[in-house]
Write a protein that holds these residues in place. Structure first.
Motif, PDB file in Angstrom:
ATOM      1  N   ALA A 103     -47.717 -58.176  90.358  1.00  0.00           N
ATOM      2  CA  ALA A 103     -46.714 -58.975  90.944  1.00  0.00           C
ATOM      3  C   ALA A 103     -45.093 -58.560  90.640  1.00  0.00           C
ATOM      4  O   ALA A 103     -45.056 -57.626  89.956  1.00  0.00           O
ATOM      5  CB  ALA A 103     -46.904 -60.451  90.349  1.00  0.00           C
ATOM      6  N   GLN A 104     -44.266 -59.110  91.740  1.00  0.00           N
ATOM      7  CA  GLN A 104     -43.185 -58.792  91.466  1.00  0.00           C
ATOM      8  C   GLN A 104     -42.358 -59.654  90.428  1.00  0.00           C
ATOM      9  O   GLN A 104     -41.127 -59.134  90.107  1.00  0.00           O
ATOM     10  CB  GLN A 104     -42.116 -58.868  92.972  1.00  0.00           C
ATOM     11  N   LEU A 105     -42.880 -60.645  90.198  1.00  0.00           N
ATOM     12  CA  LEU A 105     -42.374 -61.586  89.320  1.00  0.00           C
ATOM     13  C   LEU A 105     -43.277 -61.687  88.160  1.00  0.00           C
ATOM     14  O   LEU A 105     -44.450 -61.586  88.336  1.00  0.00           O
ATOM     15  CB  LEU A 105     -41.985 -62.852  89.813  1.00  0.00           C
ATOM     16  N   PRO A 106     -42.754 -61.973  86.897  1.00  0.00           N
ATOM     17  CA  PRO A 106     -43.762 -62.188  85.746  1.00  0.00           C
ATOM     18  C   PRO A 106     -45.041 -63.142  86.163  1.00  0.00           C
ATOM     19  O   PRO A 106     -44.564 -64.468  86.726  1.00  0.00           O
ATOM     20  CB  PRO A 106     -42.956 -62.691  84.598  1.00  0.00           C
ATOM     21  N   THR A 107     -46.209 -62.945  85.604  1.00  0.00           N
ATOM     22  CA  THR A 107     -47.333 -63.583  85.857  1.00  0.00           C
ATOM     23  C   THR A 107     -47.653 -64.404  84.549  1.00  0.00           C
ATOM     24  O   THR A 107     -48.504 -65.365  84.562  1.00  0.00           O
ATOM     25  CB  THR A 107     -48.553 -62.858  86.315  1.00  0.00           C
ATOM     26  N   VAL A 108     -47.242 -64.029  83.525  1.00  0.00           N
ATOM     27  CA  VAL A 108     -47.713 -64.550  82.226  1.00  0.00           C
ATOM     28  C   VAL A 108     -46.191 -64.912  81.460  1.00  0.00           C
ATOM     29  O   VAL A 108     -45.378 -64.288  81.144  1.00  0.00           O
ATOM     30  CB  VAL A 108     -48.380 -63.856  81.250  1.00  0.00           C
ATOM     31  N   SER A 109     -46.048 -66.356  81.406  1.00  0.00           N
ATOM     32  CA  SER A 109     -44.685 -67.012  80.740  1.00  0.00           C
ATOM     33  C   SER A 109     -45.064 -67.626  79.729  1.00  0.00           C
ATOM     34  O   SER A 109     -46.332 -67.589  79.021  1.00  0.00           O
ATOM     35  CB  SER A 109     -44.470 -68.143  81.845  1.00  0.00           C
ATOM     36  N   LYS A 110     -44.079 -67.949  78.869  1.00  0.00           N
ATOM     37  CA  LYS A 110     -43.974 -68.227  77.722  1.00  0.00           C
ATOM     38  C   LYS A 110     -44.853 -69.593  77.525  1.00  0.00           C
ATOM     39  O   LYS A 110     -45.415 -69.795  76.624  1.00  0.00           O
ATOM     40  CB  LYS A 110     -42.818 -68.671  77.027  1.00  0.00           C
ATOM     41  N   ALA A 111     -44.669 -70.478  78.410  1.00  0.00           N
ATOM     42  CA  ALA A 111     -45.402 -71.674  78.649  1.00  0.00           C
ATOM     43  C   ALA A 111     -46.894 -71.551  78.857  1.00  0.00           C
ATOM     44  O   ALA A 111     -47.828 -72.639  78.264  1.00  0.00           O
ATOM     45  CB  ALA A 111     -45.053 -72.435  79.641  1.00  0.00           C
ATOM     46  N   LEU A 112     -47.233 -70.424  79.058  1.00  0.00           N
ATOM     47  CA  LEU A 112     -48.719 -70.241  79.381  1.00  0.00           C
ATOM     48  C   LEU A 112     -49.412 -69.806  77.963  1.00  0.00           C
ATOM     49  O   LEU A 112     -50.779 -69.829  77.891  1.00  0.00           O
ATOM     50  CB  LEU A 112     -48.940 -69.068  80.348  1.00  0.00           C
ATOM     51  N   VAL A 113     -48.809 -69.508  77.097  1.00  0.00           N
ATOM     52  CA  VAL A 113     -49.233 -68.789  75.802  1.00  0.00           C
ATOM     53  C   VAL A 113     -49.085 -69.840  74.777  1.00  0.00           C
ATOM     54  O   VAL A 113     -48.095 -70.194  74.305  1.00  0.00           O
ATOM     55  CB  VAL A 113     -48.442 -67.568  75.416  1.00  0.00           C
ATOM     56  N   TYR A 114     -50.295 -70.202  74.399  1.00  0.00           N
ATOM     57  CA  TYR A 114     -50.616 -71.172  72.997  1.00  0.00           C
ATOM     58  C   TYR A 114     -51.481 -70.451  72.261  1.00  0.00           C
ATOM     59  O   TYR A 114     -52.632 -70.330  72.486  1.00  0.00           O
ATOM     60  CB  TYR A 114     -50.684 -72.516  73.523  1.00  0.00           C
ATOM     61  N   THR A 115     -51.216 -70.197  71.046  1.00  0.00           N
ATOM     62  CA  THR A 115     -51.965 -69.392  70.094  1.00  0.00           C
ATOM     63  C   THR A 115     -51.739 -69.916  68.614  1.00  0.00           C
ATOM     64  O   THR A 115     -50.562 -69.767  68.232  1.00  0.00           O
ATOM     65  CB  THR A 115     -52.086 -68.062  70.268  1.00  0.00           C
ATOM     66  N   LYS A 116     -52.962 -70.003  67.957  1.00  0.00           N
ATOM     67  CA  LYS A 116     -52.572 -70.277  66.576  1.00  0.00           C
ATOM     68  C   LYS A 116     -53.062 -69.146  65.515  1.00  0.00           C
ATOM     69  O   LYS A 116     -52.834 -69.130  64.407  1.00  0.00           O
ATOM     70  CB  LYS A 116     -53.274 -71.305  65.993  1.00  0.00           C
ATOM     71  N   LYS A 117     -53.576 -68.109  66.534  1.00  0.00           N
ATOM     72  CA  LYS A 117     -53.821 -66.774  65.647  1.00  0.00           C
ATOM     73  C   LYS A 117     -52.945 -65.624  66.179  1.00  0.00           C
ATOM     74  O   LYS A 117     -52.646 -65.814  67.461  1.00  0.00           O
ATOM     75  CB  LYS A 117     -55.473 -66.679  65.809  1.00  0.00           C
ATOM     76  N   PRO A 118     -53.034 -64.605  65.449  1.00  0.00           N
ATOM     77  CA  PRO A 118     -52.485 -63.289  66.120  1.00  0.00           C
ATOM     78  C   PRO A 118     -53.029 -62.891  67.457  1.00  0.00           C
ATOM     79  O   PRO A 118     -54.053 -62.745  67.728  1.00  0.00           O
ATOM     80  CB  PRO A 118     -52.543 -62.154  65.089  1.00  0.00           C
ATOM     81  N   LEU A 119     -52.035 -62.628  68.316  1.00  0.00           N
ATOM     82  CA  LEU A 119     -52.344 -62.421  69.649  1.00  0.00           C
ATOM     83  C   LEU A 119     -51.450 -60.994  70.127  1.00  0.00           C
ATOM     84  O   LEU A 119     -50.269 -61.042  70.067  1.00  0.00           O
ATOM     85  CB  LEU A 119     -52.049 -63.429  70.723  1.00  0.00           C
ATOM     86  N   LEU A 120     -52.074 -59.976  70.622  1.00  0.00           N
ATOM     87  CA  LEU A 120     -51.716 -58.676  70.908  1.00  0.00           C
ATOM     88  C   LEU A 120     -51.712 -58.545  72.438  1.00  0.00           C
ATOM     89  O   LEU A 120     -52.830 -58.889  73.218  1.00  0.00           O
ATOM     90  CB  LEU A 120     -52.345 -57.527  70.439  1.00  0.00           C
ATOM     91  N   ILE A 121     -50.254 -58.811  73.004  1.00  0.00           N
ATOM     92  CA  ILE A 121     -50.096 -58.598  74.593  1.00  0.00           C
ATOM     93  C   ILE A 121     -49.876 -57.026  75.101  1.00  0.00           C
ATOM     94  O   ILE A 121     -48.832 -56.726  74.428  1.00  0.00           O
ATOM     95  CB  ILE A 121     -49.445 -59.818  75.148  1.00  0.00           C
ATOM     96  N   LEU A 122     -50.502 -56.563  75.852  1.00  0.00           N
ATOM     97  CA  LEU A 122     -50.426 -55.444  76.413  1.00  0.00           C
ATOM     98  C   LEU A 122     -49.973 -55.712  77.822  1.00  0.00           C
ATOM     99  O   LEU A 122     -50.826 -55.971  78.569  1.00  0.00           O
ATOM    100  CB  LEU A 122     -51.437 -54.352  76.233  1.00  0.00           C
ATOM    101  N   ASP A 123     -48.557 -55.149  78.351  1.00  0.00           N
ATOM    102  CA  ASP A 123     -48.378 -55.411  79.545  1.00  0.00           C
ATOM    103  C   ASP A 123     -48.302 -54.053  80.469  1.00  0.00           C
ATOM    104  O   ASP A 123     -47.497 -53.159  80.060  1.00  0.00           O
ATOM    105  CB  ASP A 123     -46.967 -55.831  79.696  1.00  0.00           C
ATOM    106  N   LEU A 124     -49.289 -54.012  81.136  1.00  0.00           N
ATOM    107  CA  LEU A 124     -49.375 -52.544  81.743  1.00  0.00           C
ATOM    108  C   LEU A 124     -49.101 -52.519  83.351  1.00  0.00           C
ATOM    109  O   LEU A 124     -49.489 -51.710  84.245  1.00  0.00           O
ATOM    110  CB  LEU A 124     -50.997 -51.987  81.802  1.00  0.00           C
ATOM    111  N   SER A 125     -48.071 -53.394  83.532  1.00  0.00           N
ATOM    112  CA  SER A 125     -47.328 -53.617  85.047  1.00  0.00           C
ATOM    113  C   SER A 125     -46.019 -53.266  85.166  1.00  0.00           C
ATOM    114  O   SER A 125     -45.421 -53.090  84.178  1.00  0.00           O
ATOM    115  CB  SER A 125     -47.515 -55.161  85.380  1.00  0.00           C
ATOM    116  N   VAL A 126     -45.666 -52.631  86.180  1.00  0.00           N
ATOM    117  CA  VAL A 126     -44.471 -52.436  86.723  1.00  0.00           C
ATOM    118  C   VAL A 126     -44.015 -52.961  88.056  1.00  0.00           C
ATOM    119  O   VAL A 126     -44.817 -52.770  89.118  1.00  0.00           O
ATOM    120  CB  VAL A 126     -44.012 -50.750  86.671  1.00  0.00           C
ATOM    121  N   PRO A 127     -43.236 -53.772  88.197  1.00  0.00           N
ATOM    122  CA  PRO A 127     -42.217 -54.517  87.091  1.00  0.00           C
ATOM    123  C   PRO A 127     -43.221 -55.180  86.170  1.00  0.00           C
ATOM    124  O   PRO A 127     -44.091 -55.421  86.475  1.00  0.00           O
ATOM    125  CB  PRO A 127     -41.520 -55.286  87.700  1.00  0.00           C
ATOM    126  N   LYS A 128     -42.288 -55.422  84.932  1.00  0.00           N
ATOM    127  CA  LYS A 128     -42.958 -56.286  83.941  1.00  0.00           C
ATOM    128  C   LYS A 128     -43.620 -57.615  84.308  1.00  0.00           C
ATOM    129  O   LYS A 128     -43.027 -58.467  85.394  1.00  0.00           O
ATOM    130  CB  LYS A 128     -42.004 -56.664  82.856  1.00  0.00           C
TER     131      LYS A 128
END
Length: 418
Positions: free
Chosen positions: A257-282
């Motif tokens: 996508a041209q705009l972010p598809t994963v926002s802060k509001a979408l992420v809710y986690t109580k345990k460690p989460l590793l996010i790899l963003d393999l997209s350009v643009p971010k």
């Protein structure tokens, strides 16, 4: 520097930006999809630009074409993307004629890639040429140039080990996961998006981690099922994204996508989460970093992961460069010949006409005139004269255009266009 003319006043330019000076965000602003490339080509055609090739990957966006001034190409790119001319100028490069030709050879053979020897780019050049041809923007120069670059790329693949070993971004992302996450086989991995790098990462993860806890989500479910089928993975609906992120230990984002598809509001986690963003643009908002337990790593950081494979690849650079030099010289030879062949042929015709008239005249005038000997001598002299002109035109110190004009004037040549 001589003009590689199609029309007298045009030069061949390469304009663009790459990972070397432009970060992922800036590259994202200048990225082109297929409709945008088609639009640039048709606009260029309307402007009278003769011959244009556009390539856009996650690491670079470039235009190669004939123009009176490189700004014509820069303006085309900026008008079709979200980037401004000012932003472009800060990170851009512009090459002309010989330098532009050398640049496309370096790019197409993986010597200019973010990961040395990455041959992904050659398919982009083929695709770019196909689009140019479809829009009637691929002149004989571009066709021959692209074929030469493809030929050099093939030879380097076959004759060197420049692309040996696995060092793709997908491999680098898996290496990062394996190095930073313990007990990977028992972790929940969520792949969002089915972009090429994401698919390759998925494949590598399956290979390296024996992990069956991989879930795949894509906006279009069929695409996700297509990829999942190969590796027996679970597919969930796009609407389940938020709940699946909650369960995940690792989130790999490979959306286009041209705009972010994963926002802060979408992420809710109580345990460690590793996010790899393999997209350009971010495609993951930067503010996700503010969340506790979350580690966000982008493609650019992954590409810096170098290993012994890259060091080994570097040994083959001189051999690759020698192959490029040979193919490039053959291309330039063809180019020179193509440029002045019509004038040299017309000159040869003119001299042959003079020869025939003179021999006819002398045959009538001189008794026992040896026509055969005269023909042999005349032909040799004509050969020497035309060779002399051809060598003059090949010289780097000469302005070929002016010389061609002068030869045509002096000998009153008529060029027969094909």
């Amino acid at each position: 520097m001589r003009n590689y003319h199609i029309s007298k006043h045009n030069s061949f330019y390469a304009i663009g930006l790459s990972y070397k000076k432009a970060d992922a965000e800036v590259r994202g602003k200048f990225s082109l999809d297929v409709p945008a490339i088609d639009h640039i080509l048709s606009k260029a055609k309307g402007m009278g630009i003769d011959g244009l090739l556009a390539i856009s990957t996650c690491n670079r966006t470039e235009l190669y074409g004939f123009a009176q001034h490189p700004y014509q190409l820069i303006k085309l790119l900026c008008e079709e993307t979200k980037g401004t001319v000012e932003e472009f100028q800060e990170v851009a490069y512009v090459y002309k004629n010989h330098d532009a030709i050398s640049h496309i050879f370096k790019v197409g053979t993986g010597l200019d890639s973010q990961i040395l020897g990455d041959f992904e780019i050659i398919s982009q050049i083929k695709q770019g040429f196909y689009r140019a041809k479809k829009q009637e923007m691929a002149n004989p120069f571009l066709e021959r140039l692209c074929n030469s670059v493809i030929q050099a790329s093939k030879r380097i693949k076959n004759e060197t080990e420049l692309s040996s070993g696995a060092t793709s971004v997908a491999f680098a992302s898996v290496k990062y996961i394996l190095d930073n996450v313990d007990d990977i086989s028992n972790k929940n991995i969520l792949l969002f998006g089915t972009g090429k790098i994401g698919r390759n990462t998925c494949e590598n993860l399956v290979k390296h981690s024996n992990n069956s806890h991989i879930t795949l989500i894509n906006r279009t479910r069929e695409k996700a099922e297509d990829v999942a089928g190969k590796f027996q993975l679970t597919v969930k609906d796009y609407g389940d994204l938020q709940s699946e992120i909650r369960k995940a230990d690792i989130l790999v984002v490979a959306t286009g996508a041209q705009l972010p598809t994963v926002s802060k509001a979408l992420v809710y986690t109580k345990k460690p989460l590793l996010i790899l963003d393999l997209s350009v643009p971010k495609n993951v908002s930067d503010d996700v970093k503010e969340l506790e337990n979350v580690t966000l790593v982008h493609l650019d950081q992954l590409s810096q992961i170098t290993d012994e494979t890259l060091a080994k690849r570097k040994e083959f650079i001189p051999k690759a460069e020698a192959i490029i030099e040979k193919v490039r010289k053959d291309f330039l030879k063809w180019l020179e010949t193509r440029k002045f062949a019509p004038v040299i042929n017309a000159l040869k015709d003119k001299l042959n006409t003079m020869k025939t008239e003179e021999i006819d005249f002398q045959t009538k005038k001189i008794e026992g005139f040896d026509q055969i000997q005269a023909e042999i001598i005349s032909d040799r002299i004509i050969q020497k004269i035309t060779k002399q002109f051809a060598n003059h035109l090949k010289s780097n110190e000469v302005d070929t255009e002016d010389s061609l004009e002068l030869i045509q004037k002096v000998f009153q040549l008529e060029l027969h266009s094909k």
